[in-house]
Design a protein around this motif. Sequence first.
Motif, short mmCIF file in Angstrom:
data_model
loop_
_atom_site.label_atom_id
_atom_site.label_comp_id
_atom_site.label_asym_id
_atom_site.label_seq_id
_atom_site.Cartn_x
_atom_site.Cartn_y
_atom_site.Cartn_z
N THR A 22 0.83 -1.20 0.00
CA THR A 22 0.00 0.00 0.00
C THR A 22 0.87 1.25 0.00
O THR A 22 0.56 2.24 -0.66
CB THR A 22 -0.93 0.00 1.23
N GLU B 80 -0.61 2.10 -3.90
CA GLU B 80 -1.88 2.82 -3.84
C GLU B 80 -1.82 4.08 -3.00
O GLU B 80 -2.56 5.03 -3.21
CB GLU B 80 -3.00 1.93 -3.27
N CYS C 92 -1.69 5.60 1.20
CA CYS C 92 -2.44 5.36 2.42
C CYS C 92 -3.18 6.62 2.85
O CYS C 92 -2.68 7.72 2.69
CB CYS C 92 -1.48 4.91 3.52
#
Length: 98
Positions: free
Chosen positions: A82, A86, A88
């Motif tokens: 993550t 992507e 956090c």
Amino acid sequence: MNSVDFLLTNKDITYEIRTEIKWLGRPIPDLIISKTDVGKSRNYSRNFNSSVYDRFKWLCGCPKRNKLFCFICLLMGGNRSTWTQEGCVGKVRHKATA
């Protein structure tokens, strides 16, 4: 230049470019992140506070994606997680802090 976005979208980056990005420093923008948690008796609202950058020196932000990332992991090509893919938006917990 948005170094986080650049590192995420360009996988074949030379050592020289990575070194230049390192010397530019980690981006620490003021992001607009808020989260509401439901409690037993009321809802709790948390908002992003830029002082988190002072507590976690590895942390960086991307204003384009409005998320937090591990600058060291991005820069060195860390494992896919993550923190490197992507981004956090929740509580800051990462192996780099241990």
